[in-house]
Design an enzyme around this catalytic site. Structure first.
Site, PDB file in Angstrom:
ATOM      1  N   GLU A  82      22.166  29.550  41.869  1.00  0.00           N
ATOM      2  CA  GLU A  82      20.991  29.629  42.733  1.00  0.00           C
ATOM      3  C   GLU A  82      20.516  28.247  43.184  1.00  0.00           C
ATOM      4  O   GLU A  82      20.075  28.080  44.323  1.00  0.00           O
ATOM      5  CB  GLU A  82      19.857  30.379  42.024  1.00  0.00           C
TER       6      GLU A  82
ATOM      7  N   THR B 273      37.084  24.580  50.659  1.00  0.00           N
ATOM      8  CA  THR B 273      37.113  25.825  49.892  1.00  0.00           C
ATOM      9  C   THR B 273      37.938  26.841  50.671  1.00  0.00           C
ATOM     10  O   THR B 273      37.719  27.023  51.872  1.00  0.00           O
ATOM     11  CB  THR B 273      35.700  26.376  49.655  1.00  0.00           C
TER      12      THR B 273
ATOM     13  N   LEU C 227      20.024  39.220  39.210  1.00  0.00           N
ATOM     14  CA  LEU C 227      20.155  38.065  38.318  1.00  0.00           C
ATOM     15  C   LEU C 227      19.316  36.891  38.789  1.00  0.00           C
ATOM     16  O   LEU C 227      18.827  36.103  37.977  1.00  0.00           O
ATOM     17  CB  LEU C 227      21.620  37.620  38.235  1.00  0.00           C
TER      18      LEU C 227
ATOM     19  N   GLN D 234      38.277  33.382  51.665  1.00  0.00           N
ATOM     20  CA  GLN D 234      38.623  34.501  50.810  1.00  0.00           C
ATOM     21  C   GLN D 234      37.982  35.778  51.324  1.00  0.00           C
ATOM     22  O   GLN D 234      36.988  35.740  52.053  1.00  0.00           O
ATOM     23  CB  GLN D 234      38.258  34.234  49.346  1.00  0.00           C
TER      24      GLN D 234
END
Length: 380
Positions: free
Chosen positions: A198, A222, A159, A225
């Site tokens: 990006e 944050t 992508l 995870q």
């Protein structure tokens, strides 16, 4: 991260430069009193459209929409910001970064900010060939003055990819799949968030999971995870002992429709790049987003209002149409996000006091009840 590993292997000095950037970032984040003021830095963007087919030749309307998505996402004015879970609303944050298509080339000529190159290359990879005209791509503009954004066909399901601060100037910038722009054909990834993700890397943000199992993304607000999230995970998805993954963060791997926030800590990391000594501080004074004066004087059909001096330091003088009286005009000044700058005062006699404005680009709006005129000026 694959691109980074290849660059580190090819250039042993890159690790030293990136370590220095991290030390500077940590110092700026830890010492908010010495951090730069929360002034918005507007980054000139040059979009390199490298196409092999007509479908890959992204339209101007799509480019404009991509810039709009970037500005909304980085300012937290995106409509889906309201979807942020209550657990994270206290840390969801806008940033001090905005974007504008370049209006001036490195040599000082007027430009639309879009470079179009036809190529025989059917698809590119992450080997940076798209960044060189000699290899079928388009040469970068100076990275200390512009953000280079390449739109092209990428192979192998890629992508996009970006270069972190500290890398070589010739390859500095962001590459995105042409069909990932708003209205593109990349299913689930056609709202422009690939560019948001990006550009986040280009502004020194790491993936939210820290590229390791329960890894560290170098941001304190944050949650840790387990790994990346794809698709649209239901909240909360609890991993690594957290209260729920921040899967809606732009630096995760979710669908475009399911990512819609940066955190305050991520914003602070970006700020450090533009502080004194920051690796992208030169963009604070770039003139790439300012049209050359000759272009300003001739932009559109003969302007009805002349402004001088432009750039202005203290007073911006307005020469109204001869058939009008200056006092009949209402004059307002806005920043490029549309916020009215109340500290810019019009005296009703053709003069606007701009001394209290921060340096940057602004839009002045003049209305007499029958017509509205809009022009840009620079405060220096």
């Amino acid at each position: 991260m694959d691109v980074l590993q290849a660059q580190l292997a090819a250039d042993p000095t890159l690790a030293q430069r990136m370590s220095a950037i991290e030390r500077h970032t940590a110092h700026m984040v830890a010492n908010s009193a010495v951090n730069r003021a929360n002034a918005v830095v507007t980054i000139p963007v040059v979009v390199h459209v490298v196409y092999n087919t007509a479908a890959q030749n992204v339209t101007q309307a799509q480019i404009d929409a991509q810039l709009r998505v970037l500005n909304e996402d980085f300012a937290k004015t995106n409509a889906d910001a309201s979807l942020v879970p209550s657990l994270f609303t206290s840390v969801a944050s806008g940033t001090n970064v905005q974007f504008v298509l370049a209006k001036r080339t490195p040599t000082g000529a007027a430009t639309t900010g879009v470079v179009r190159r036809s190529t025989k290359t059917r698809s590119f990879s992450s080997n940076d060939f798209v960044k060189y005209t000699s290899r079928g791509g388009s040469d970068a503009w100076p990275s200390d003055q512009y953000l280079n954004l390449w739109l092209c066909n990428l192979g192998n399901g890629l992508l996009g990819y970006a270069q972190f601060p500290g890398g070589a100037a010739a390859t500095d910038g962001v590459v995105c799949l042409f069909s990932s722009v708003p209205g593109g054909t990349a299913s689930n990834y056609n709202k422009g968030r690939t560019a948001t993700h990006e550009v986040g890397h280009w502004l020194n943000l790491r993936h939210i999971w820290g590229d390791a199992s329960c890894g560290n993304d170098l941001v304190s607000d944050t949650p840790t995870q387990q790994t990346s999230n794809g698709g649209c995970p239901a909240f909360p998805k609890v991993t690594c002992g957290n209260q729920g993954d921040m899967s809606m963060n732009y630096m995760d791997y979710t669908y475009d429709a399911c990512m819609y926030m940066f955190s305050a800590g991520q914003s602070s990391r970006m700020d450090a790049l533009f502080a004194a000594g920051g690796s992208r501080a030169s963009l604070n004074t770039s003139l790439g987003g300012t049209a050359p004066r000759a272009a300003l004087a001739t932009m559109g059909a003969a302007p009805k209002v002349a402004m001088y001096p432009n750039p202005a330091s203290n007073v911006l003088n307005l020469t109204m149409p001869r058939t009008e009286v200056a006092t009949t005009w209402n004059v307002s000044v806005y920043d490029l996000r549309g916020h009215e700058m109340k500290q810019a005062a019009y005296n009703g006699q053709g003069q606007v006091n701009v001394a209290q404005l921060p340096k940057g680009l602004y839009q002045i709006t003049l209305s007499n009840g029958e017509q509205t005129l809009r022009q840009r000026f620079e405060k220096q």
